[in-house]
Design a protein around this motif. Structure first.
Motif, PDB file in Angstrom:
ATOM      1  N   ALA A  47       0.826  -1.206   0.000  1.00  0.00           N
ATOM      2  CA  ALA A  47       0.000   0.000   0.000  1.00  0.00           C
ATOM      3  C   ALA A  47       0.862   1.258   0.000  1.00  0.00           C
ATOM      4  O   ALA A  47       0.538   2.248  -0.681  1.00  0.00           O
ATOM      5  N   GLU A  48       1.952   1.229   0.760  1.00  0.00           N
ATOM      6  CA  GLU A  48       2.836   2.389   0.787  1.00  0.00           C
ATOM      7  C   GLU A  48       3.461   2.640  -0.586  1.00  0.00           C
ATOM      8  O   GLU A  48       3.582   3.790  -1.031  1.00  0.00           O
ATOM      9  N   LEU A  49       3.839   1.563  -1.261  1.00  0.00           N
ATOM     10  CA  LEU A  49       4.417   1.732  -2.602  1.00  0.00           C
ATOM     11  C   LEU A  49       3.385   2.287  -3.580  1.00  0.00           C
ATOM     12  O   LEU A  49       3.704   3.153  -4.411  1.00  0.00           O
ATOM     13  N   MET A  50       2.128   1.787  -3.481  1.00  0.00           N
ATOM     14  CA  MET A  50       1.074   2.312  -4.361  1.00  0.00           C
ATOM     15  C   MET A  50       0.790   3.773  -4.067  1.00  0.00           C
ATOM     16  O   MET A  50       0.576   4.576  -4.987  1.00  0.00           O
ATOM     17  N   THR A  51       0.792   4.127  -2.774  1.00  0.00           N
ATOM     18  CA  THR A  51       0.575   5.529  -2.408  1.00  0.00           C
ATOM     19  C   THR A  51       1.695   6.410  -2.933  1.00  0.00           C
ATOM     20  O   THR A  51       1.448   7.500  -3.486  1.00  0.00           O
ATOM     21  N   ASP A  52       2.917   5.951  -2.770  1.00  0.00           N
ATOM     22  CA  ASP A  52       4.055   6.720  -3.278  1.00  0.00           C
ATOM     23  C   ASP A  52       4.002   6.858  -4.796  1.00  0.00           C
ATOM     24  O   ASP A  52       4.309   7.921  -5.353  1.00  0.00           O
ATOM     25  N   GLN A  53       3.569   5.770  -5.480  1.00  0.00           N
ATOM     26  CA  GLN A  53       3.475   5.830  -6.938  1.00  0.00           C
ATOM     27  C   GLN A  53       2.387   6.811  -7.371  1.00  0.00           C
ATOM     28  O   GLN A  53       2.567   7.580  -8.329  1.00  0.00           O
ATOM     29  N   ALA A  54       1.234   6.777  -6.651  1.00  0.00           N
ATOM     30  CA  ALA A  54       0.164   7.723  -6.974  1.00  0.00           C
ATOM     31  C   ALA A  54       0.608   9.162  -6.739  1.00  0.00           C
ATOM     32  O   ALA A  54       0.301  10.061  -7.533  1.00  0.00           O
ATOM     33  N   GLU A  55       1.328   9.382  -5.649  1.00  0.00           N
ATOM     34  CA  GLU A  55       1.829  10.721  -5.361  1.00  0.00           C
ATOM     35  C   GLU A  55       2.810  11.174  -6.442  1.00  0.00           C
ATOM     36  O   GLU A  55       2.788  12.327  -6.882  1.00  0.00           O
ATOM     37  N   ALA A  56       3.657  10.245  -6.875  1.00  0.00           N
ATOM     38  CA  ALA A  56       4.603  10.586  -7.939  1.00  0.00           C
ATOM     39  C   ALA A  56       3.875  10.898  -9.244  1.00  0.00           C
ATOM     40  O   ALA A  56       4.224  11.862  -9.955  1.00  0.00           O
ATOM     41  N   ASP A  57       2.830  10.099  -9.566  1.00  0.00           N
ATOM     42  CA  ASP A  57       2.058  10.358 -10.789  1.00  0.00           C
ATOM     43  C   ASP A  57       1.352  11.714 -10.709  1.00  0.00           C
ATOM     44  O   ASP A  57       1.270  12.440 -11.718  1.00  0.00           O
TER      45      ASP A  57
ATOM     46  N   ALA B  86       3.191  18.821 -12.864  1.00  0.00           N
ATOM     47  CA  ALA B  86       4.306  19.438 -13.575  1.00  0.00           C
ATOM     48  C   ALA B  86       3.973  19.636 -15.056  1.00  0.00           C
ATOM     49  O   ALA B  86       4.275  20.678 -15.649  1.00  0.00           O
ATOM     50  N   ARG B  87       3.319  18.630 -15.653  1.00  0.00           N
ATOM     51  CA  ARG B  87       2.947  18.764 -17.064  1.00  0.00           C
ATOM     52  C   ARG B  87       1.885  19.837 -17.260  1.00  0.00           C
ATOM     53  O   ARG B  87       1.938  20.597 -18.238  1.00  0.00           O
ATOM     54  N   ALA B  88       0.901  19.901 -16.324  1.00  0.00           N
ATOM     55  CA  ALA B  88      -0.118  20.957 -16.416  1.00  0.00           C
ATOM     56  C   ALA B  88       0.513  22.336 -16.275  1.00  0.00           C
ATOM     57  O   ALA B  88       0.145  23.282 -16.988  1.00  0.00           O
ATOM     58  N   GLU B  89       1.450  22.455 -15.352  1.00  0.00           N
ATOM     59  CA  GLU B  89       2.143  23.730 -15.177  1.00  0.00           C
ATOM     60  C   GLU B  89       2.933  24.099 -16.430  1.00  0.00           C
ATOM     61  O   GLU B  89       2.985  25.272 -16.829  1.00  0.00           O
ATOM     62  N   GLU B  90       3.495  23.064 -17.057  1.00  0.00           N
ATOM     63  CA  GLU B  90       4.238  23.318 -18.295  1.00  0.00           C
ATOM     64  C   GLU B  90       3.306  23.822 -19.397  1.00  0.00           C
ATOM     65  O   GLU B  90       3.623  24.781 -20.117  1.00  0.00           O
ATOM     66  N   ARG B  91       2.106  23.185 -19.509  1.00  0.00           N
ATOM     67  CA  ARG B  91       1.149  23.629 -20.519  1.00  0.00           C
ATOM     68  C   ARG B  91       0.635  25.039 -20.220  1.00  0.00           C
ATOM     69  O   ARG B  91       0.445  25.847 -21.131  1.00  0.00           O
ATOM     70  N   ARG B  92       0.393  25.331 -18.940  1.00  0.00           N
ATOM     71  CA  ARG B  92      -0.062  26.675 -18.580  1.00  0.00           C
ATOM     72  C   ARG B  92       0.990  27.723 -18.919  1.00  0.00           C
ATOM     73  O   ARG B  92       0.680  28.804 -19.442  1.00  0.00           O
ATOM     74  N   ALA B  93       2.260  27.394 -18.611  1.00  0.00           N
ATOM     75  CA  ALA B  93       3.326  28.339 -18.928  1.00  0.00           C
ATOM     76  C   ALA B  93       3.431  28.567 -20.435  1.00  0.00           C
ATOM     77  O   ALA B  93       3.659  29.699 -20.898  1.00  0.00           O
ATOM     78  N   MET B  94       3.254  27.475 -21.204  1.00  0.00           N
ATOM     79  CA  MET B  94       3.296  27.624 -22.663  1.00  0.00           C
ATOM     80  C   MET B  94       2.133  28.477 -23.159  1.00  0.00           C
ATOM     81  O   MET B  94       2.297  29.310 -24.070  1.00  0.00           O
ATOM     82  N   ALA B  95       0.931  28.308 -22.538  1.00  0.00           N
ATOM     83  CA  ALA B  95      -0.224  29.109 -22.931  1.00  0.00           C
ATOM     84  C   ALA B  95      -0.009  30.589 -22.602  1.00  0.00           C
ATOM     85  O   ALA B  95      -0.340  31.483 -23.398  1.00  0.00           O
TER      86      ALA B  95
END
Length: 329
Positions: free
Chosen positions: A232-242, A248-257
């Protein structure tokens, strides 16, 4: 007077000679050896002194070996002593092995002693096996639940592998590895809790004592505790990483916009500046056209009327839009 002086000098020489003789020849040790039935020549004892060998460390173990019925000679003991070995411990080990009916030769005992191992302790461990307690080993089953396992390993010294064989650290490491493998192959941690002896049987069947100075007699699981839910801890860490990657990708798209918007604003401002510049050139062009006769006065008035009419229409349209927006209905 001279005769007295000469007689005293002779007495002193005799006393010194006797002292040197007693120092070189351990009479008491020689008598003890004779009383024990051990044939040690007095010249052998003098030779030990000259070779810087302590006679007591050779004669006393020899007496013990002789009383135990072991075929050990003075030369063998003295050679082992000169090699840096512990003669007394070797003889004690030979006596213990002889009493326990364990095959151990003098040469093998000397080799074990010179290798840095306690040969007497090895013989005692062969008679009375030793229990090694492993530290807590953390292992994770396939369902992600952590188990903390502690084991007790009963070992017996292997005399034939004491020279060159691995020690207790290797046994502990191999048992820990076997526990991790056994628990990790279980589908559910409950199965391990229900049958902890399955771990000991699986680990024992791996032949973990190969190449070591011990023979494993049994592996007993002393304690099994349930730890964290690692899955469960690994799944939680993976979800947090995702989630962080998505942010980060949304922030990148916002900055590009934002950058694109600023680019369009700059382009619009540039176009507006060009329009203003072009509008500023219109009066000059009109004056040039009037001066050259390319534009008549009536044409100029007519153009102004059209412009005024257009502005009026724009103003009217703006007022109508304002009235629509502010209509109380």
């Amino acid at each position: 007077m001279a005769e007295l002086f000469g007689g005293g000098f002779i007495i002193v020489l005799i006393v010194i000679g006797i002292s040197l003789f007693l120092n070189l020849v351990p009479i008491g040790l020689w008598i003890s050896a004779l009383a024990a039935g051990v044939n040690v020549g007095i010249f052998n004892l003098v030779g030990m002194r000259l070779r810087r060998v302590s006679p007591s460390k050779i004669v006393m173990p020899l007496i013990k070996a002789n009383k135990a019925g072991l075929p050990v000679s003075v030369n063998q003991l003295e050679a082992h002593y000169l090699a840096g070995g512990d003669v007394d411990k070797v003889v004690d080990a030979l006596i213990a092995a002889h009493r326990a009916d364990i095959p151990l030769t003098f040469e093998r005992a000397c080799a074990i002693d010179l290798a840095g191992r306690n040969v007497l302790e090895a013989v005692q461990m062969s008679v009375n096996p030793k229990v090694i307690e492993t530290p807590v080993v953390s292992a994770v089953a396939k369902n992600g639940i952590e188990l903390r396992v502690k084991a007790r390993v009963t070992v017996r010294a292997n005399i034939d592998r004491l020279v060159g064989g691995a020690g207790e650290g290797t046994i502990i490491a191999r048992v820990g590895e076997g526990i991790v493998t056994s628990v990790g192959s279980a589908l559910d941690h409950k199965a391990v809790l229900e049958n902890p002896d399955h771990i000991s049987r699986t680990v024992l069947a791996k032949g973990l004592d190969s190449g070591t100075a011990f023979e494993i007699l049994s592996i007993d699981i002393a304690d099994v505790d349930v730890g964290r839910n690692i899955g469960a801890e690994l799944m939680t860490d993976q979800a947090e990483a995702d989630k962080r990657i998505a942010q980060a990708r949304a922030e990148e798209r916002r900055a590009m916009a934002v950058a694109k918007e600023q680019e369009m604003r700059a382009y619009t401002q540039e176009m507006q500046a060009k329009v203003v510049e072009a509008q500023a050139k219109v009066p000059l062009a009109l004056s040039v056209a009037l001066e050259k006769g390319n534009l008549g006065v009536m044409d100029y008035y007519q153009m102004n009327n059209i412009i005024a009419d257009t502005d009026m229409r724009k103003n009217i349209a703006g007022l109508e839009e304002f009235d629509k927006n502010n209509d109380p209905k």
